[in-house]
Design an enzyme around this catalytic site. Structure first.
Site, PDB file in Angstrom:
ATOM      1  CD  GLU A  71      -2.998  -0.712  -0.155  1.00 22.72           C
ATOM      2  OE1 GLU A  71      -3.051   0.438  -0.605  1.00 22.72           O
ATOM      3  OE2 GLU A  71      -3.620  -1.669  -0.662  1.00 22.72           O
ATOM      4  CE1 TYR A 154      -7.206   2.951  -0.500  1.00 25.94           C
ATOM      5  CE2 TYR A 154      -4.814   3.178  -0.377  1.00 25.94           C
ATOM      6  CZ  TYR A 154      -5.933   2.495  -0.809  1.00 25.94           C
ATOM      7  OH  TYR A 154      -5.789   1.346  -1.535  1.00 25.94           O
ATOM      8  CG  ASP A 172      -7.585   3.694  -4.511  1.00 27.78           C
ATOM      9  OD1 ASP A 172      -8.783   3.590  -4.872  1.00 27.78           O
ATOM     10  OD2 ASP A 172      -6.703   2.900  -4.896  1.00 27.78           O
TER      11      ASP A 172
END
Ligand code: SF4
Length: 386
Positions: A71, A154, A172
């Site tokens: 991520e 996020y 996102d």
């Protein structure tokens, strides 16, 4: 009832100038039944999920370290670019403990080419925090994850959902696009962000929240693409208001962006007779923090003259302007660097940096813009020898 940017979903009407999709069975007045979205999307995901190096296979337990790492890498970088980097990075730092024990320099070096180096510094700080404060295990809640360096809203939601199956909405750019289309949200980004986050939250199921988050990501990447969405193949196409209203490709709307400014500077390519070049380290905080660079004047919109730049040179040399300009695009500005090259004598000392042999340049944590400066200077030198 779910609200959208300018009206309730019930209230949306097709505009006269837009042609509703004749293939779409959805009526403009119909209410979007959010409960049906997750089951359809999960069925699709079970058949069409992408195979990605960091993703657990069906039946496997996700590894929080790999989920977190991916991520962070995927922030500002595409899946295609991250793939090869991810494998190399994990081979070098297979666990959060190995990463925490590494030096920042080693981490920055392994990060070379991915850009946005603040991520690498935060990655290192985060690994150390996980070891020091959590016994080497990532916290399993959005709040616990958000308290770690480099983990924003996020990323915390994505890790909580994917690694720990928490009911969290990971939103996102891909997900914003899918949800804006699904609910026909016409309010422009970035103002619509809060609403899109709320709407995404209405879709997350109680079970398989991690798979749902990844299904939305995969749908955005493969079907609900920025241009020419493949609505005919979409597992939630029969519920999609954007498709029904003929708006899909125009969403999400965005406020017009201001033009990106150009900053300029002059870099000093200082070479000693033994062939070593002068490099220095940038301050830890700020753009390219902690990275190694060819010394230069400040980067600013007002161009500095060569004569003024010479007064800022890090060492004494007879500086010669190399032909050409090095150009690089950062997120918020474009950079144009002229390069002055100068030879110093063997005894030249300076506190402005370190002399690095040419054959050891590849060991330095040089960001892409500085690799361009090095390649430019070496290219000019090669051509002039021919
Ligand atoms: Fe809607 Fe088409 Fe996107 Fe599916 S692919 S969510 S139908 S816009």
């Amino acid at each position: 009832m779910v609200t959208t940017g300018h009206a309730t979903v019930e209230g949306i009407r097709p505009r006269e100038c837009r042609a509703p999709d004749p293939m779409s069975p959805i009526a403009a007045e119909a209410v979007l039944d959010t409960d049906t979205i997750a089951p359809k999307l999960l069925r699709w995901y079970d058949r069409h999920r992408r195979i990605l190096p960091w993703r657990a296979k069906p039946g496997e337990t996700p590894d929080a370290y790999r989920v977190w790492l991916s991520e962070i890498m995927l922030q500002q970088t595409t899946v295609a670019t991250v793939g090869a980097y991810f494998d190399r990075f994990v081979a070098r730092f297979p666990t959060v403990e190995a990463l925490a024990n590494a030096s920042l320099d080693d981490v920055l070096h392994a990060w070379q080419g991915l850009g946005y180096y603040a991520r690498a510094r935060n990655l290192h700080a985060c690994a150390r925090a996980v070891m020091a404060e959590h016994g080497g295990r990532f916290p399993g809640t959005v709040e616990g994850l958000r308290a770690l360096p480099g983990i924003g809203a996020y990323t915390a939601a994505a890790i909580a959902a994917i690694a720990f199956d928490r009911k969290a909405a990971a939103v996102d750019g891909n997900v914003e696009r899918v949800v804006a289309r699904l609910f026909a949200v016409e309010a422009p980004l970035p103002a619509a962000k809060a609403e899109l986050r709320h709407l995404t939250g209405t879709l997350v199921p109680d079970r398989r929240a991690g798979d749902f988050a990844q299904a939305l990501m995969d749908l955005g990447a493969a079907v609900c693409t920025p241009r020419a969405p493949r609505c005919i193949l979409c597992p939630i196409g029969d519920s999609c208001r954007g498709r029904g209203l003929g708006l899909a490709e125009t969403l999400p709307r965005r406020r017009a962006k201001a033009a990106r400014p150009t900053r300029r500077g002059i870099a000093f390519w200082a070479v000693r007779p033994d062939g070593s070049v002068l490099l220095r380290r940038r301050p830890e905080q700020g753009l390219l923090g902690g990275m190694v660079e060819v010394p230069s004047t400040e980067w600013q919109e007002k161009a500095i003259s060569e004569s003024a730049a010479r007064k800022e040179a890090p060492v004494r040399a007879s500086w010669v302007r190399l032909p050409g300009t090095v150009r690089h695009a950062f997120t918020h500005f474009n950079l144009e660097l002229a390069v002055l090259a100068g030879e110093t004598d063997a005894k030249t000392k300076t506190s402005a940096g370190d002399w690095v042999p040419l054959d050891r340049l590849s060991e330095q944590a040089l960001p892409t813009v500085m690799k361009k400066v090095v390649n430019h200077a070496l290219g000019v030198a090669r051509r002039s020898r021919r």
